[in-house]
Structure formats: structure tokens, C-alpha cells
Design a protein around this motif. Structure first.
Motif, short mmCIF file in Angstrom:
data_model
loop_
_atom_site.label_atom_id
_atom_site.label_comp_id
_atom_site.label_asym_id
_atom_site.label_seq_id
_atom_site.Cartn_x
_atom_site.Cartn_y
_atom_site.Cartn_z
N LEU A 8 0.84 -1.20 0.00
CA LEU A 8 0.00 0.00 0.00
C LEU A 8 0.87 1.26 0.00
O LEU A 8 0.62 2.21 -0.76
CB LEU A 8 -0.92 0.00 1.22
N GLN A 9 1.90 1.25 0.83
CA GLN A 9 2.79 2.42 0.92
C GLN A 9 3.53 2.64 -0.39
O GLN A 9 3.66 3.78 -0.86
CB GLN A 9 3.79 2.22 2.07
N GLN A 10 3.98 1.57 -1.02
CA GLN A 10 4.69 1.69 -2.30
C GLN A 10 3.75 2.21 -3.38
O GLN A 10 4.12 3.10 -4.17
CB GLN A 10 5.27 0.33 -2.71
N ASN A 11 2.53 1.66 -3.44
CA ASN A 11 1.55 2.12 -4.44
C ASN A 11 1.26 3.61 -4.26
O ASN A 11 1.23 4.38 -5.23
CB ASN A 11 0.23 1.34 -4.29
N TYR A 12 1.03 3.99 -3.02
CA TYR A 12 0.69 5.38 -2.72
C TYR A 12 1.84 6.31 -3.11
O TYR A 12 1.62 7.34 -3.77
CB TYR A 12 0.37 5.53 -1.24
N GLN A 13 3.05 5.93 -2.76
CA GLN A 13 4.20 6.78 -3.06
C GLN A 13 4.42 6.90 -4.56
O GLN A 13 4.79 7.97 -5.07
CB GLN A 13 5.47 6.25 -2.38
N THR A 14 4.15 5.82 -5.29
CA THR A 14 4.28 5.86 -6.75
C THR A 14 3.31 6.88 -7.35
O THR A 14 3.69 7.69 -8.20
CB THR A 14 4.01 4.47 -7.35
N VAL A 15 2.06 6.85 -6.89
CA VAL A 15 1.05 7.79 -7.40
C VAL A 15 1.41 9.23 -7.01
O VAL A 15 1.33 10.15 -7.84
CB VAL A 15 -0.35 7.41 -6.87
N VAL A 16 1.83 9.43 -5.77
CA VAL A 16 2.23 10.76 -5.33
C VAL A 16 3.39 11.28 -6.17
O VAL A 16 3.40 12.45 -6.60
CB VAL A 16 2.61 10.75 -3.83
N LEU A 50 0.45 8.50 6.38
CA LEU A 50 1.45 8.87 5.37
C LEU A 50 1.25 10.29 4.84
O LEU A 50 2.02 10.76 4.00
CB LEU A 50 1.41 7.88 4.19
N GLY A 51 0.18 10.94 5.31
CA GLY A 51 -0.04 12.33 4.93
C GLY A 51 -1.23 12.58 4.02
O GLY A 51 -1.50 13.73 3.67
N GLN A 52 -1.97 11.54 3.64
CA GLN A 52 -3.14 11.72 2.78
C GLN A 52 -4.33 12.19 3.60
O GLN A 52 -4.64 11.61 4.65
CB GLN A 52 -3.48 10.42 2.06
N GLN A 53 -5.01 13.24 3.14
CA GLN A 53 -6.13 13.80 3.89
C GLN A 53 -7.47 13.63 3.19
O GLN A 53 -8.50 13.46 3.83
CB GLN A 53 -5.90 15.29 4.17
N HIS A 54 -7.48 13.67 1.86
CA HIS A 54 -8.73 13.69 1.10
C HIS A 54 -9.07 12.29 0.58
O HIS A 54 -8.26 11.66 -0.11
CB HIS A 54 -8.63 14.66 -0.07
#
Length: 226
Positions: A8-16, A50-54
Motif C-alpha cells: 500500500l505504501q509503495q503504491n501510494y508513493q508511486t502515485v504521489v 502517510l499524509g493523505q487527507q482527502h
């Protein structure tokens, strides 16, 4: 539901990272809306860390359960599903944003049922490619609906939302033009938001002024529907 935090963290960081690259390329400040429908509250909580709010939700009952579980976390909730009349009360009461307003009657109900709370941020969904399978008002109906929503004191009209056809084409450019036309003709006081683009068409959406892209599967993985 168990999930792999590292994936999940890797996926999120890739999109960010992708979104950051496109923002720099086009000199924009497009935000990420994580679409969390069908995914558990534990995944949302991890992303908040991880810092995502929305976060965007399509299904009202599922969203209300997650809100109750996560009420202590600093989350901005966006409703991005279709709106039936019998759902407006809970949507008006619990969400910060609504992306799928398309009719006056729904605007009326949301406005009345939002009383006593800060104005609800709303976007008008436009059926930009005139697809029978998709919701949204027609582009030529937009000025009248804008005028009506601007009379609703408990709604803050922020902009437009579109889901273009898979063929793509110039839908984002046409939406951006519509957005500018309404800005010129109506000058809405809070008119600053374009919800368009997902993981597959993110660069094109950012280039044409999207202020938030809606990304789900690329972050959370494949969806499993009951």
C-alpha cells in the motif's frame, strides 16, 4: 480485511511521485483524492499516517461506517457516487464535498439539510461526452443549474466534475473551457475546482487544469465487490 502495508505504501508513493512530476511539468498544484470505496478503514488510516487527507467514497452506508470508525482522524470526505433523494440528508450532514450534483431538486435538498453546518462544497457533474450510461447535466444546462445553486446559502459551488468517455479525446479541454465560461458569465465567489482525471489519464487532466485527480485502484489495489 488484512492488507500488506508495504505494498500500500509503495503504491501510494508511486502515485504521489507521478502527480508531483506532472504538477512540476505543467506548473500546477493538482491534489490527490484517494478513492477508497470497498476498502477498509484500516487502509484509510494507514494512508492518513502517510499524509493523505482527502478520501472519496461512492457508497453512502459504507462511508458512514468508516467515518464513525475514523472520526478522530483529520480526514476530508468527498462523496463521488450518484445521489438518490433518500440519501441527501446523510450526505449533507456528514460529507465535506460532493462531486456529483446534477439536478436542482438534489441541490434544494442538500441546501435545506445542511442548515446549521458550514456550507457544503459542491461540484456539478457534467456529462461531457453525452453518454447514456453516465450521470451529469448536459453542458447547455449548466448555466441554469449554476444560477440556481448560487441562490442556496448552505452550498458553496466550487466547480465541475467529469468522467470522460474511454475514447478520451478533448473532453478535458472542453471541460476547462466550460469552467472558464461559467467563471466569466456568473463569477461564482468560490469557483476554483475541477475534479477530473484518474490514474490512466492523470497527465492530460493536470495539463488542462484539474485541481484534484481521483485515484483508487492504483493506490489500494483491485476492488472486490460483494
Amino acid at each position: 480485511m488484512n492488507f500488506d502495508e508495504q505494498i500500500l505504501q509503495q503504491n501510494y508513493q508511486t502515485v504521489v511521485n507521478q502527480l508531483t512530476t506532472y504538477n512540476e511539468q505543467y506548473n500546477k498544484n493538482t491534489a490527490l483524492l484517494a478513492v477508497s470505496k470497498t476498502k477498509p478503514a484500516t487502509m484509510i488510516a494507514h494512508l492518513v499516517g502517510l499524509g493523505q487527507q482527502h478520501f472519496g467514497e461512492n457508497y453512502l452506508q459504507e462511508a458512514l461506517e468508516k467515518m464513525a470508525t475514523l472520526q478522530e482522524l483529520p480526514i476530508t470526505w468527498h462523496y463521488i457516487g450518484s445521489i438518490q433523494r433518500n440519501k441527501t440528508k446523510d450526505i449533507a450532514k456528514h460529507f465535506d464535498w460532493v462531486h456529483t450534483l446534477e439536478r436542482e431538486i438534489i441541490a434544494t435538498r442538500l441546501n435545506e439539510q445542511r442548515a446549521g453546518l458550514p456550507p457544503l462544497n459542491v461540484l456539478i457533474q457534467v456529462n461531457i461526452d453525452d453518454e447514456a450510461s453516465k450521470s451529469g447535466c448536459q453542458p447547455d444546462e449548466l448555466p441554469k443549474l449554476v444560477s440556481y445553486i448560487l441562490t442556496c446559502p448552505n452550498l458553496a459551488l466550487r466547480g465541475l466534475m467529469v468522467i470522460p468517455s474511454k475514447a478520451g479525446g478533448d473532453a478535458f479541454a472542453r471541460t476547462q473551457a466550460l469552467f472558464e465560461q461559467i467563471k466569466q458569465s456568473h463569477n461564482p465567489p468560490h469557483w476554483d475546482s475541477l475534479s477530473m482525471g484518474m490514474s490512466g489519464d492523470m497527465p492530460l487532466a493536470v495539463e488542462h487544469g484539474s485541481t484534484m485527480v481521483r485515484v483508487g485502484t492504483a493506490i489500494f489495489g483491485e476492488r472486490h465487490y460483494a
